[in-house]
Write a protein that holds these residues in place. Structure first.
Motif, PDB file in Angstrom:
ATOM      1  N   VAL A 182       0.851  -1.187   0.000  1.00 32.01           N
ATOM      2  CA  VAL A 182       0.000   0.000   0.000  1.00 32.01           C
ATOM      3  C   VAL A 182       0.887   1.239   0.000  1.00 32.01           C
ATOM      4  O   VAL A 182       1.983   1.236   0.572  1.00 32.01           O
ATOM      5  CB  VAL A 182      -0.941   0.008   1.225  1.00 32.01           C
ATOM      6  N   ALA A 183       0.418   2.278  -0.685  1.00 34.44           N
ATOM      7  CA  ALA A 183       1.098   3.573  -0.675  1.00 34.44           C
ATOM      8  C   ALA A 183       0.043   4.659  -0.501  1.00 34.44           C
ATOM      9  O   ALA A 183      -1.077   4.532  -1.002  1.00 34.44           O
ATOM     10  CB  ALA A 183       1.881   3.801  -1.963  1.00 34.44           C
ATOM     11  N   ARG A 194      15.819  13.829  -5.625  1.00 36.34           N
ATOM     12  CA  ARG A 194      14.718  12.917  -5.957  1.00 36.34           C
ATOM     13  C   ARG A 194      14.691  11.718  -5.036  1.00 36.34           C
ATOM     14  O   ARG A 194      15.713  11.287  -4.496  1.00 36.34           O
ATOM     15  CB  ARG A 194      14.823  12.446  -7.411  1.00 36.34           C
ATOM     16  N   LEU A 195      13.485  11.188  -4.879  1.00 37.83           N
ATOM     17  CA  LEU A 195      13.252   9.902  -4.234  1.00 37.83           C
ATOM     18  C   LEU A 195      12.233   9.154  -5.076  1.00 37.83           C
ATOM     19  O   LEU A 195      11.153   9.671  -5.352  1.00 37.83           O
ATOM     20  CB  LEU A 195      12.699  10.074  -2.815  1.00 37.83           C
ATOM     21  N   VAL A 196      12.581   7.955  -5.516  1.00 35.31           N
ATOM     22  CA  VAL A 196      11.680   7.103  -6.282  1.00 35.31           C
ATOM     23  C   VAL A 196      11.604   5.759  -5.557  1.00 35.31           C
ATOM     24  O   VAL A 196      12.632   5.132  -5.307  1.00 35.31           O
ATOM     25  CB  VAL A 196      12.168   6.889  -7.723  1.00 35.31           C
ATOM     26  N   THR A 197      10.379   5.340  -5.225  1.00 34.33           N
ATOM     27  CA  THR A 197      10.179   4.083  -4.506  1.00 34.33           C
ATOM     28  C   THR A 197       9.283   3.166  -5.320  1.00 34.33           C
ATOM     29  O   THR A 197       8.265   3.607  -5.861  1.00 34.33           O
ATOM     30  CB  THR A 197       9.541   4.334  -3.128  1.00 34.33           C
ATOM     31  N   LEU A 240       4.433  11.089   1.914  1.00 33.80           N
ATOM     32  CA  LEU A 240       4.148   9.789   1.327  1.00 33.80           C
ATOM     33  C   LEU A 240       4.413   8.674   2.335  1.00 33.80           C
ATOM     34  O   LEU A 240       5.313   8.781   3.176  1.00 33.80           O
ATOM     35  CB  LEU A 240       5.030   9.550   0.107  1.00 33.80           C
ATOM     36  N   LEU A 241       3.626   7.613   2.225  1.00 33.18           N
ATOM     37  CA  LEU A 241       3.860   6.376   2.973  1.00 33.18           C
ATOM     38  C   LEU A 241       3.906   5.224   1.988  1.00 33.18           C
ATOM     39  O   LEU A 241       3.054   5.119   1.103  1.00 33.18           O
ATOM     40  CB  LEU A 241       2.773   6.141   4.020  1.00 33.18           C
ATOM     41  N   PHE A 242       4.893   4.358   2.147  1.00 33.90           N
ATOM     42  CA  PHE A 242       4.997   3.122   1.370  1.00 33.90           C
ATOM     43  C   PHE A 242       5.135   1.961   2.346  1.00 33.90           C
ATOM     44  O   PHE A 242       5.896   2.052   3.316  1.00 33.90           O
ATOM     45  CB  PHE A 242       6.224   3.150   0.456  1.00 33.90           C
ATOM     46  N   ALA A 243       4.422   0.861   2.090  1.00 32.24           N
ATOM     47  CA  ALA A 243       4.539  -0.309   2.959  1.00 32.24           C
ATOM     48  C   ALA A 243       4.307  -1.574   2.141  1.00 32.24           C
ATOM     49  O   ALA A 243       3.435  -1.608   1.265  1.00 32.24           O
ATOM     50  CB  ALA A 243       3.549  -0.235   4.118  1.00 32.24           C
ATOM     51  N   LEU A 289       8.515   6.298   5.244  1.00 31.29           N
ATOM     52  CA  LEU A 289       7.790   7.562   5.350  1.00 31.29           C
ATOM     53  C   LEU A 289       8.638   8.675   4.741  1.00 31.29           C
ATOM     54  O   LEU A 289       9.860   8.711   4.937  1.00 31.29           O
ATOM     55  CB  LEU A 289       7.482   7.895   6.813  1.00 31.29           C
ATOM     56  N   TYR A 290       7.976   9.575   4.011  1.00 32.24           N
ATOM     57  CA  TYR A 290       8.682  10.674   3.360  1.00 32.24           C
ATOM     58  C   TYR A 290       7.877  11.947   3.534  1.00 32.24           C
ATOM     59  O   TYR A 290       6.688  11.993   3.198  1.00 32.24           O
ATOM     60  CB  TYR A 290       8.867  10.382   1.862  1.00 32.24           C
ATOM     61  N   LYS A 291       8.504  13.000   4.050  1.00 28.96           N
ATOM     62  CA  LYS A 291       7.840  14.284   4.227  1.00 28.96           C
ATOM     63  C   LYS A 291       7.943  15.110   2.942  1.00 28.96           C
ATOM     64  O   LYS A 291       9.010  15.187   2.329  1.00 28.96           O
ATOM     65  CB  LYS A 291       8.461  15.060   5.394  1.00 28.96           C
ATOM     66  N   THR A 292       6.851  15.732   2.557  1.00 32.58           N
ATOM     67  CA  THR A 292       6.802  16.523   1.337  1.00 32.58           C
ATOM     68  C   THR A 292       7.922  17.560   1.291  1.00 32.58           C
ATOM     69  O   THR A 292       8.164  18.281   2.277  1.00 32.58           O
ATOM     70  CB  THR A 292       5.440  17.234   1.225  1.00 32.58           C
TER      71      THR A 292
END
Length: 244
Positions: A5-6, A43-46, A13-16, A198-201
């Motif tokens: 889930v994202a 950049r951050l790409v997950t 952003l949250l990715f799990a 977890l990523y802060k805008t």
């Protein structure tokens, strides 16, 4: 099967993702399904993946290999839309390659896979996409600020009831863990550990994924608290009166 889930929120952003993969009840293994491509400050790409393990590993390997070469790649594209498009093209390439063999070798094999692609590239807002096996994709919006892949049905109701675009990352974390706990209790093909990021805008900070095991004290507290709370609320609901 797996569950990922994202969430795309105003705060970030949250990715799990879970880490269980299986080829029948007697062949269960653990594989990380979260991959991060980053350049701190820029950049951050997950990527989260579900589906055929050979397909997903090939896609990620090709993306990493090509990220240091010439031409368009994950580390020089200028928008997350272009990143999602590249992941879709690479997925189609791998599926076509692996399924293009003698019928007796691939009969009945599903080479398909799904990806959640998300992150932020400097100059635009954070975004997340669901890339389908056919290579096309959809994007999460403020009205529907989350995406799921894999075994999603058990963990969807709590997200629908709780999460909106203005939810905090702390609320998203708690909700995501309840979503995973519900899924793990109902489906043996999904299991711990869970990888969460977890990523802060606009932070563009180095990624710090967190692995959650069955001994994680916060996960245990959330799981036990949610289960106990559901039972208490259930007991407080009135009984029906039409069969008195």
């Amino acid at each position: 099967m797996t569950y990922c889930v994202a969430m795309r929120l105003r705060a970030g952003l949250l990715f799990a993702s879970d880490s269980r993969t299986n080829a029948g009840v007697d062949h269960i293994a653990t594989f990380r399904k979260m991959n991060v491509f980053e350049q701190p400050g820029e950049r951050l790409v997950t990527l989260l993946n579900a589906g055929n393990l050979a397909t997903t590993q090939s896609v990620v390997s090709l993306l990493r290999q090509r990220a240091v070469g010439q031409g368009a790649h994950l580390m020089n594209l200028t928008s997350m839309y272009d990143v999602a498009e590249l992941v879709g093209k690479t997925l189609k390439e791998v599926v076509a390659r692996d399924s293009d063999g003698p019928g007796q070798l691939n009969q009945g094999v599903d080479f398909g896979a799904n990806f959640i692609v998300g992150g932020q590239i400097r100059g635009e807002a954070p975004r997340i996409f669901h890339v389908y096996p056919q290579g096309n994709f959809i994007e999460a919006t403020e009205d529907t600020p989350y995406l799921q892949i894999g075994e999603s049905k058990y963990g969807k109701p709590i997200i629908d009831r709780v999460i909106d675009f203005d939810s905090s990352l702390a609320e998203a974390t708690k909700c995501a863990l309840i979503s995973f706990d519900s899924t793990i209790r109902s489906n043996l093909s999904v299991g711990l550990p869970i990888d969460m990021l977890l990523y802060k805008t606009d932070s563009f900070a180095p990624a710090q994924p967190h692995r959650i095991t069955k001994e994680d004290p916060y996960f245990m507290k959330v799981s036990q608290g949610w289960g106990g709370g559901l039972k208490r609320v259930f007991e407080q609901l009135p009984d029906e009166d039409w069969f008195a």
